[in-house]
Design a protein around this motif. Structure first.
Motif, PDB file in Angstrom:
ATOM      1  N   ALA A 132       1.082  -1.172   0.017  1.00 28.68           N
ATOM      2  CA  ALA A 132      -0.190   0.009   0.128  1.00 28.68           C
ATOM      3  C   ALA A 132       0.836   1.249  -0.005  1.00 28.68           C
ATOM      4  O   ALA A 132       0.379   2.403  -0.477  1.00 28.68           O
ATOM      5  N   ASP A 133       2.028   1.070   0.735  1.00 33.51           N
ATOM      6  CA  ASP A 133       2.910   2.308   0.759  1.00 33.51           C
ATOM      7  C   ASP A 133       3.993   2.522  -0.495  1.00 33.51           C
ATOM      8  O   ASP A 133       4.572   3.401  -0.764  1.00 33.51           O
ATOM      9  N   ASN A 134       3.901   1.555  -1.425  1.00 33.26           N
ATOM     10  CA  ASN A 134       4.981   1.399  -2.450  1.00 33.26           C
ATOM     11  C   ASN A 134       4.363   1.109  -3.661  1.00 33.26           C
ATOM     12  O   ASN A 134       4.272  -0.223  -3.776  1.00 33.26           O
ATOM     13  N   PRO A 135       3.856   2.017  -4.512  1.00 33.75           N
ATOM     14  CA  PRO A 135       3.189   1.769  -5.634  1.00 33.75           C
ATOM     15  C   PRO A 135       4.152   0.523  -6.676  1.00 33.75           C
ATOM     16  O   PRO A 135       3.605  -0.277  -7.172  1.00 33.75           O
ATOM     17  N   ALA A 136       5.335   0.830  -6.483  1.00 35.77           N
ATOM     18  CA  ALA A 136       6.098   0.027  -7.309  1.00 35.77           C
ATOM     19  C   ALA A 136       6.378  -1.345  -7.131  1.00 35.77           C
ATOM     20  O   ALA A 136       6.114  -2.354  -8.074  1.00 35.77           O
ATOM     21  N   ALA A 137       6.421  -1.605  -5.811  1.00 35.90           N
ATOM     22  CA  ALA A 137       6.130  -2.846  -5.334  1.00 35.90           C
ATOM     23  C   ALA A 137       4.732  -3.610  -5.527  1.00 35.90           C
ATOM     24  O   ALA A 137       4.639  -4.782  -5.935  1.00 35.90           O
ATOM     25  N   ALA A 138       3.576  -2.576  -5.367  1.00 42.02           N
ATOM     26  CA  ALA A 138       2.471  -3.192  -5.590  1.00 42.02           C
ATOM     27  C   ALA A 138       2.108  -3.467  -7.074  1.00 42.02           C
ATOM     28  O   ALA A 138       1.662  -4.576  -7.538  1.00 42.02           O
ATOM     29  N   GLU A 139       2.844  -2.850  -8.103  1.00 39.99           N
ATOM     30  CA  GLU A 139       2.886  -3.174  -9.473  1.00 39.99           C
ATOM     31  C   GLU A 139       3.558  -4.489  -9.844  1.00 39.99           C
ATOM     32  O   GLU A 139       3.135  -5.485 -10.721  1.00 39.99           O
ATOM     33  N   LEU A 140       4.873  -4.777  -9.138  1.00 35.42           N
ATOM     34  CA  LEU A 140       5.402  -5.898  -9.542  1.00 35.42           C
ATOM     35  C   LEU A 140       4.634  -7.172  -8.962  1.00 35.42           C
ATOM     36  O   LEU A 140       4.551  -8.179  -9.297  1.00 35.42           O
ATOM     37  N   ALA A 141       3.965  -6.927  -7.604  1.00 34.37           N
ATOM     38  CA  ALA A 141       3.189  -7.894  -7.179  1.00 34.37           C
ATOM     39  C   ALA A 141       1.920  -8.384  -8.138  1.00 34.37           C
ATOM     40  O   ALA A 141       1.754  -9.587  -8.133  1.00 34.37           O
ATOM     41  N   ASP A 142       1.393  -7.454  -8.606  1.00 30.67           N
ATOM     42  CA  ASP A 142       0.400  -7.732  -9.646  1.00 30.67           C
ATOM     43  C   ASP A 142       0.793  -8.412 -10.987  1.00 30.67           C
ATOM     44  O   ASP A 142       0.031  -9.392 -11.542  1.00 30.67           O
ATOM     45  N   GLN A 143       2.093  -8.115 -11.493  1.00 29.67           N
ATOM     46  CA  GLN A 143       2.676  -8.787 -12.447  1.00 29.67           C
ATOM     47  C   GLN A 143       2.905 -10.291 -11.950  1.00 29.67           C
ATOM     48  O   GLN A 143       2.888 -11.074 -12.951  1.00 29.67           O
ATOM     49  N   VAL A 144       3.307 -10.521 -10.936  1.00 29.50           N
ATOM     50  CA  VAL A 144       3.666 -11.993 -10.780  1.00 29.50           C
ATOM     51  C   VAL A 144       2.381 -12.849 -10.219  1.00 29.50           C
ATOM     52  O   VAL A 144       2.598 -14.146 -10.164  1.00 29.50           O
TER      53      VAL A 144
END
Length: 251
Positions: A132-144
């Motif tokens: 929730a605090d890190n959009p870049a990490a959230a995007e990676l999580a969506d990718q995998v």
């Protein structure tokens, strides 16, 4: 050939301390705990074979239970686990050689006890906050998400690194807050290193006995504020393991 016997030293105490009749030492079978006195000091000891193995979980438990039980009624200087000398004369020599230093340290711990506060993150809640605090990490999580591990290996590695870095920063902040909030109720504090990648704040606190209830209440309030994210444990009362400095310990 007769088995050579040594003395396992648990801790240094004031000379008037007596081991209880039910005190259990290390070894198999457990040795009888005795006090060897010299001047105003004494050492809590038990007989062990000089060549015998030490270090079983039961040995460490016996060592800690004896010291923690002693600390509940008298100041005690824990001696490093596994310290064995050849006999009573060696113990007396040790007490004589370090009498002033040991006596000063015992005075420091008079009327004080150690507690450890240890927190561990609830992993799902932690990951949710990091994403929730890190959009870049959230995007990676969506990718995998839902994809084969091999096909998304680089993204998974990067995501793991980002989460690890975020957890480390949170841990540092949590440790600062832990010491700020609870340290004011202690006479000394000692941060503890993490033992698990999900560890949050962890520290030892040396507490005056007349503030024990106040300290425990403060820990409970601290834990309640974080219960959705962190499981907090309070360990103690304990002997002052984290506050016996290197110059006080028997090496």
């Amino acid at each position: 050939m007769a088995e050579e016997i040594g003395l396992f030293i648990y801790g240094i105490v004031p000379g008037d301390v007596e081991p209880t009749a039910d005190a259990v030492g290390v070894g198999e079978p457990p040795g009888e705990v005795d006090a060897i006195r010299h001047g105003e000091l004494a050492a809590l000891v038990s007989e062990v074979p000089l060549e015998g193995p030490l270090g079983r979980p039961a040995d460490l438990t016996a060592y800690q239970e004896l010291l923690d039980g002693t600390a509940a009624v008298a100041p005690v200087l824990p001696v490093r686990f596994g310290t064995v000398v050849t006999g009573a004369d060696a113990v007396a020599d040790l007490l004589e050689a370090h009498q002033d230093r040991f006596a000063a340290a015992l005075d420091e711990f008079e009327g004080r006890i150690q507690y450890i506060v240890h927190g561990r993150y609830e992993e799902p809640a932690l990951i949710g906050e990091v994403l929730a605090d890190n959009p870049a990490a959230a995007e990676l999580a969506d990718q995998v998400r839902g994809q084969p591990a091999e096909a998304t290996r680089p993204q998974r590695i990067r995501l793991g690194e980002m989460i690890s870095q975020a957890v480390e920063l949170r841990r540092e902040a949590e440790n600062r807050q832990l010491l700020d909030e609870l340290g004011q109720l202690a006479v000394a504090t000692a941060p503890r290193p993490p033992s698990n990648e999900l560890d949050a704040g962890a520290a030892a606190f040396l507490v005056d006995r007349d503030r024990e209830d106040e300290f425990v209440d403060a820990v409970e309030a601290y834990a309640e504020q974080r219960r959705e994210l962190i499981r907090t444990r309070l360990l103690g009362p304990l002997a002052p393991y984290d506050f016996v400095s290197a110059h006080q310990l028997v090496e």
